[in-house]
Design a protein around this motif. Structure first.
Motif, mmCIF file in Angstrom:
data_model
loop_
_atom_site.group_PDB
_atom_site.id
_atom_site.type_symbol
_atom_site.label_atom_id
_atom_site.label_comp_id
_atom_site.label_asym_id
_atom_site.label_seq_id
_atom_site.Cartn_x
_atom_site.Cartn_y
_atom_site.Cartn_z
ATOM 1 N N ALA A 69 38.603 25.605 39.849
ATOM 2 C CA ALA A 69 38.754 26.276 38.559
ATOM 3 C C ALA A 69 39.085 27.747 38.758
ATOM 4 O O ALA A 69 39.918 28.310 38.039
ATOM 5 C CB ALA A 69 37.481 26.124 37.732
ATOM 6 N N ASP A 70 38.444 28.376 39.743
ATOM 7 C CA ASP A 70 38.725 29.775 40.045
ATOM 8 C C ASP A 70 40.182 29.950 40.476
ATOM 9 O O ASP A 70 40.868 30.875 40.048
ATOM 10 C CB ASP A 70 37.775 30.272 41.141
ATOM 11 C CG ASP A 70 37.906 31.765 41.365
ATOM 12 O OD1 ASP A 70 37.825 32.527 40.379
ATOM 13 O OD2 ASP A 70 38.102 32.164 42.534
ATOM 14 N N LEU B 6 42.714 28.023 39.664
ATOM 15 C CA LEU B 6 43.581 27.835 38.495
ATOM 16 C C LEU B 6 43.581 29.064 37.605
ATOM 17 O O LEU B 6 44.620 29.462 37.065
ATOM 18 C CB LEU B 6 43.145 26.607 37.701
ATOM 19 C CG LEU B 6 43.407 25.253 38.358
ATOM 20 C CD1 LEU B 6 42.860 24.130 37.486
ATOM 21 C CD2 LEU B 6 44.884 25.046 38.619
ATOM 22 N N CYS B 7 42.426 29.694 37.467
ATOM 23 C CA CYS B 7 42.321 30.896 36.645
ATOM 24 C C CYS B 7 43.178 32.012 37.234
ATOM 25 O O CYS B 7 43.945 32.665 36.529
ATOM 26 C CB CYS B 7 40.857 31.323 36.557
ATOM 27 S SG CYS B 7 40.581 32.694 35.421
ATOM 28 N N HIS B 8 43.080 32.211 38.557
ATOM 29 C CA HIS B 8 43.886 33.240 39.217
ATOM 30 C C HIS B 8 45.363 32.896 39.181
ATOM 31 O O HIS B 8 46.214 33.774 39.007
ATOM 32 C CB HIS B 8 43.430 33.450 40.663
ATOM 33 C CG HIS B 8 42.116 34.163 40.757
ATOM 34 N ND1 HIS B 8 41.930 35.451 40.311
ATOM 35 C CD2 HIS B 8 40.918 33.758 41.215
ATOM 36 C CE1 HIS B 8 40.683 35.818 40.507
ATOM 37 N NE2 HIS B 8 40.032 34.796 41.049
ATOM 38 N N ALA C 180 46.893 31.220 36.846
ATOM 39 C CA ALA C 180 47.362 31.463 35.483
ATOM 40 C C ALA C 180 47.577 32.952 35.249
ATOM 41 O O ALA C 180 48.578 33.364 34.653
ATOM 42 C CB ALA C 180 46.364 30.902 34.474
ATOM 43 N N GLN C 181 46.637 33.782 35.747
ATOM 44 C CA GLN C 181 46.795 35.228 35.609
ATOM 45 C C GLN C 181 48.028 35.710 36.362
ATOM 46 O O GLN C 181 48.797 36.527 35.870
ATOM 47 C CB GLN C 181 45.545 35.949 36.116
ATOM 48 C CG GLN C 181 44.345 35.758 35.226
ATOM 49 C CD GLN C 181 43.069 36.292 35.857
ATOM 50 O OE1 GLN C 181 43.054 36.728 36.991
ATOM 51 N NE2 GLN C 181 41.987 36.245 35.099
#
Length: 161
Positions: free
Chosen positions: A140-141, A143-145, A147-148
């Motif tokens: 999840a981390d 994917l978050c990075h 996306a950013q």
């Protein structure tokens, strides 16, 4: 080299066991609607259940006990969840899952089961061969990075292009 061949063979066996239900046709070739019409309320409820048979009579279920096989045949479960108590090796796990699917095929409607496994990635690994993944929080981390980073790259592309 022999170790690589063994791991590839083990992975293939696990894959075959996991999809075995797809190739075991239902006893009656009916549409899902017609199949549901023929099912009793008890069978419909059982189709929503995914029990786990971790132990039976105090022993880990690594081979299919006759009583569990009978329960799978009788109740038309929608699936089974496999846990660490069920997994001793890839070949053994594949054989167990295949036998469970075979029992489901002998049930009244012969509907294959969905097989779930407590394989969360990271430190929770039940199948010891195949692809290891990071844990869910790390994924999840990532994917978050990602996306950013995508948004930053997109903004930069407007400036430069």
């Amino acid at each position: 080299m022999l170790e690589i061949i063994r791991k590839v063979f083990s992975f293939i066996l696990a894959f075959i066991a996991a999809i075995a239900g797809l190739f075991m046709p239902a006893k009656k070739e009916l549409s899902p609607e017609k199949l549901l019409e023929e099912m009793t309320l008890e069978q419909k409820v059982c189709q929503m259940l995914m029990p786990a048979f971790r132990t039976w009579n105090g022993a880990d279920v690594t081979a299919l006990p006759a009583a569990v096989e009978s329960a799978i045949e009788k109740y038309d479960f929608g699936g089974i969840i496999v846990f660490s108590e069920n997994c001793r090796g890839t070949e053994q796990t594949a054989r167990l899952v295949y036998n469970m699917q075979s029992a489901a095929g002998r049930s009244e409607h012969g509907v294959p089961m969905l097989i779930g496994i407590d394989q969360e990635g990271g430190s929770i690994v039940r199948l010891k061969t195949g692809t290891y993944t990071c844990g869910n929080m790390a994924f999840a981390d990532f994917l978050c990075h990602a996306a950013q980073s995508f948004h930053v790259i997109r903004k930069l592309s407007y400036i430069f292009f």
